[in-house]
Design a protein around this motif. Structure first.
Motif, PDB file in Angstrom:
ATOM      1  N   LEU A 179     -43.097   7.967  60.235  1.00 43.72           N
ATOM      2  CA  LEU A 179     -42.198   6.844  59.957  1.00 43.72           C
ATOM      3  C   LEU A 179     -41.590   6.938  58.563  1.00 43.72           C
ATOM      4  O   LEU A 179     -40.420   6.581  58.362  1.00 43.72           O
ATOM      5  N   SER A 180     -42.357   7.444  57.599  1.00 40.36           N
ATOM      6  CA  SER A 180     -41.868   7.532  56.221  1.00 40.36           C
ATOM      7  C   SER A 180     -40.648   8.448  56.122  1.00 40.36           C
ATOM      8  O   SER A 180     -39.642   8.102  55.491  1.00 40.36           O
ATOM      9  N   ASN A 181     -40.729   9.635  56.741  1.00 43.89           N
ATOM     10  CA  ASN A 181     -39.595  10.574  56.707  1.00 43.89           C
ATOM     11  C   ASN A 181     -38.361   9.976  57.375  1.00 43.89           C
ATOM     12  O   ASN A 181     -37.231  10.149  56.907  1.00 43.89           O
ATOM     13  N   PHE A 182     -38.581   9.278  58.491  1.00 44.02           N
ATOM     14  CA  PHE A 182     -37.465   8.637  59.182  1.00 44.02           C
ATOM     15  C   PHE A 182     -36.816   7.573  58.291  1.00 44.02           C
ATOM     16  O   PHE A 182     -35.584   7.523  58.158  1.00 44.02           O
ATOM     17  N   SER A 183     -37.636   6.742  57.670  1.00 45.73           N
ATOM     18  CA  SER A 183     -37.104   5.654  56.836  1.00 45.73           C
ATOM     19  C   SER A 183     -36.312   6.194  55.648  1.00 45.73           C
ATOM     20  O   SER A 183     -35.255   5.661  55.291  1.00 45.73           O
ATOM     21  N   THR A 184     -36.822   7.297  55.055  1.00 47.20           N
ATOM     22  CA  THR A 184     -36.124   7.903  53.922  1.00 47.20           C
ATOM     23  C   THR A 184     -34.765   8.452  54.342  1.00 47.20           C
ATOM     24  O   THR A 184     -33.750   8.230  53.666  1.00 47.20           O
ATOM     25  N   ALA A 185     -34.741   9.194  55.466  1.00 41.83           N
ATOM     26  CA  ALA A 185     -33.484   9.765  55.961  1.00 41.83           C
ATOM     27  C   ALA A 185     -32.494   8.658  56.326  1.00 41.83           C
ATOM     28  O   ALA A 185     -31.289   8.767  56.054  1.00 41.83           O
ATOM     29  N   PHE A 186     -33.005   7.600  56.941  1.00 49.14           N
ATOM     30  CA  PHE A 186     -32.150   6.476  57.341  1.00 49.14           C
ATOM     31  C   PHE A 186     -31.520   5.815  56.111  1.00 49.14           C
ATOM     32  O   PHE A 186     -30.311   5.554  56.084  1.00 49.14           O
ATOM     33  N   LYS A 187     -32.337   5.575  55.076  1.00 44.88           N
ATOM     34  CA  LYS A 187     -31.817   4.921  53.867  1.00 44.88           C
ATOM     35  C   LYS A 187     -30.820   5.811  53.139  1.00 44.88           C
ATOM     36  O   LYS A 187     -29.798   5.335  52.631  1.00 44.88           O
ATOM     37  N   ASN A 188     -31.077   7.136  53.117  1.00 46.50           N
ATOM     38  CA  ASN A 188     -30.144   8.070  52.473  1.00 46.50           C
ATOM     39  C   ASN A 188     -28.795   8.065  53.191  1.00 46.50           C
ATOM     40  O   ASN A 188     -27.745   8.223  52.555  1.00 46.50           O
ATOM     41  N   ARG A 189     -28.832   7.901  54.510  1.00 46.49           N
ATOM     42  CA  ARG A 189     -27.586   7.945  55.287  1.00 46.49           C
ATOM     43  C   ARG A 189     -26.815   6.622  55.201  1.00 46.49           C
ATOM     44  O   ARG A 189     -25.591   6.620  55.037  1.00 46.49           O
ATOM     45  N   PHE A 190     -27.500   5.479  55.290  1.00 42.06           N
ATOM     46  CA  PHE A 190     -26.799   4.201  55.428  1.00 42.06           C
ATOM     47  C   PHE A 190     -26.890   3.308  54.184  1.00 42.06           C
ATOM     48  O   PHE A 190     -26.197   2.295  54.109  1.00 42.06           O
ATOM     49  N   GLY A 191     -27.745   3.678  53.250  1.00 45.79           N
ATOM     50  CA  GLY A 191     -27.837   2.880  52.020  1.00 45.79           C
ATOM     51  C   GLY A 191     -28.781   1.709  52.098  1.00 45.79           C
ATOM     52  O   GLY A 191     -28.898   0.931  51.147  1.00 45.79           O
ATOM     53  N   PHE A 192     -29.430   1.529  53.221  1.00 45.64           N
ATOM     54  CA  PHE A 192     -30.449   0.487  53.367  1.00 45.64           C
ATOM     55  C   PHE A 192     -31.522   1.004  54.335  1.00 45.64           C
ATOM     56  O   PHE A 192     -31.276   1.919  55.124  1.00 45.64           O
ATOM     57  N   SER A 193     -32.696   0.446  54.265  1.00 42.61           N
ATOM     58  CA  SER A 193     -33.811   0.935  55.084  1.00 42.61           C
ATOM     59  C   SER A 193     -33.807   0.282  56.455  1.00 42.61           C
ATOM     60  O   SER A 193     -33.199  -0.782  56.647  1.00 42.61           O
ATOM     61  N   PRO A 194     -34.482   0.873  57.429  1.00 42.68           N
ATOM     62  CA  PRO A 194     -34.515   0.289  58.782  1.00 42.68           C
ATOM     63  C   PRO A 194     -35.045  -1.131  58.806  1.00 42.68           C
ATOM     64  O   PRO A 194     -34.574  -1.961  59.591  1.00 42.68           O
ATOM     65  N   LYS A 195     -36.012  -1.444  57.939  1.00 46.76           N
ATOM     66  CA  LYS A 195     -36.602  -2.782  57.954  1.00 46.76           C
ATOM     67  C   LYS A 195     -35.637  -3.863  57.438  1.00 46.76           C
ATOM     68  O   LYS A 195     -35.867  -5.062  57.617  1.00 46.76           O
ATOM     69  N   ASP A 196     -34.534  -3.408  56.809  1.00 45.88           N
ATOM     70  CA  ASP A 196     -33.534  -4.363  56.314  1.00 45.88           C
ATOM     71  C   ASP A 196     -32.626  -4.881  57.429  1.00 45.88           C
ATOM     72  O   ASP A 196     -31.841  -5.812  57.222  1.00 45.88           O
ATOM     73  N   ILE A 197     -32.690  -4.238  58.605  1.00 51.25           N
ATOM     74  CA  ILE A 197     -31.865  -4.686  59.723  1.00 51.25           C
ATOM     75  C   ILE A 197     -32.574  -5.848  60.406  1.00 51.25           C
ATOM     76  O   ILE A 197     -33.727  -5.743  60.831  1.00 51.25           O
ATOM     77  N   SER A 198     -31.915  -6.969  60.507  1.00 56.57           N
ATOM     78  CA  SER A 198     -32.532  -8.148  61.110  1.00 56.57           C
ATOM     79  C   SER A 198     -31.770  -8.551  62.360  1.00 56.57           C
ATOM     80  O   SER A 198     -30.634  -8.152  62.564  1.00 56.57           O
TER      81      SER A 198
END
Length: 278
Positions: free
Chosen positions: A259-278
């Motif tokens: 999950l950590s690698n996914f969250s890092t890649a996601f934040k690098n791509r979109f500028g926010f982390s997956p948990k920020d999506i509500s």
């Protein structure tokens, strides 16, 4: 990861050519996505455990209630122990020569050349159990049984499955003698949202990783790692925005080991982390 050439791996005398071959396969540890070059068509009669097979454009998973007929070619095997802490299946390999002789004898209707899946799922039943017991008896007395006898056993199970599944099994048998090439783009695009690594997708395309990368750049004008990451992250964003799934539910199927690698890649791509999506 080494490529396992099967059934050669199970044959004691590599100098002997087999048209039909039976092998009891047992193991006591899980094997995940083993690279297999299957050189003969094969029945895999699963007795204990679970099996998943990845092909170029699809995959299949079965338990001990089912068996498989698998088309020769490259695939990835995952074999998992069951509660008995053992994995056991009986494998029956047969050559194209044996298959053609059977088709000539029993199926006179010309083949309709339609594309079939590289596997056929067989529901285990009492007849198949009795059939496997008869093969086990042969294992106990190998000197009493010739290749001709094994050919009769192949004919027996093939005729039984035709009686059980009808034209669908006939068509599948006929498809095994039709040479097919695996379209590159189809394999790639069927595995965009799988958890297969580039090396494993290349193997399913019958290519080395370096050849696969060159071919990919020619086809897509982008490196495969960058292209696949973009596709997977865009898909992940869409799934998270729908509100039904969390990052912990999807990171594995998006090709990330944790999950950590996914969250890092996601934040690098979109500028926010997956948990920020509500």
């Amino acid at each position: 990861m080494l490529i396992e050439n099967i059934p050669e791996l199970f044959i004691d005398d590599p100098r002997k050519d087999y048209d039909i071959f039976v092998h009891d396969f047992k193991m006591t540890t899980d094997v995940v996505k083993s690279k297999v070059n299957l050189r003969m068509n094969m029945f895999s009669f699963l007795q204990v455990g679970k099996k998943q097979v990845h092909f170029g454009g699809t995959s299949v998973a079965v338990n001990k209630e089912q068996s498989l007929l698998i088309k020769k070619g490259n695939c990835l095997w995952t074999e998992l122990l069951d509660t008995e802490n053992i994995y056991y299946c009986k494998l029956l390999f047969f050559s194209e020569k044996i298959l053609k002789e059977f088709l000539k004898k029993h199926i006179t209707k010309p083949a309709v050349h339609k594309k079939e899946a590289p596997f056929f799922i067989i529901e285990n039943d009492h007849y198949i159990t009795s059939y496997l017991n008869s093969l086990s008896t042969m294992d106990d007395n190998p000197s009493l049984f010739s290749d001709n006898f094994l050919s009769v056993k192949f004919e027996e199970i093939a005729l039984y499955l035709i009686s059980k599944y009808g034209n669908s099994f006939k068509s599948y048998l006929q498809s095994l003698v039709v040479e097919e090439t695996s379209p590159f783009r189809e394999i790639v695009e069927r595995n965009i949202y799988s958890n297969l690594r580039l090396e494993e997708i290349a193997f399913l395309c019958n290519m080395s990783l370096s050849t696969f990368k060159r071919h990919f750049i020619n086809e897509y004008k982008s490196s495969p790692g960058k292209w696949l990451q973009e596709k997977r992250l865009q898909k992940a964003k869409t799934l998270l925005e729908q509100g039904n799934l969390k990052a912990s539910d999807i990171y594995w199927e998006m090709g990330y080991n944790n999950l950590s690698n996914f969250s890092t890649a996601f934040k690098n791509r979109f500028g926010f982390s997956p948990k920020d999506i509500s």
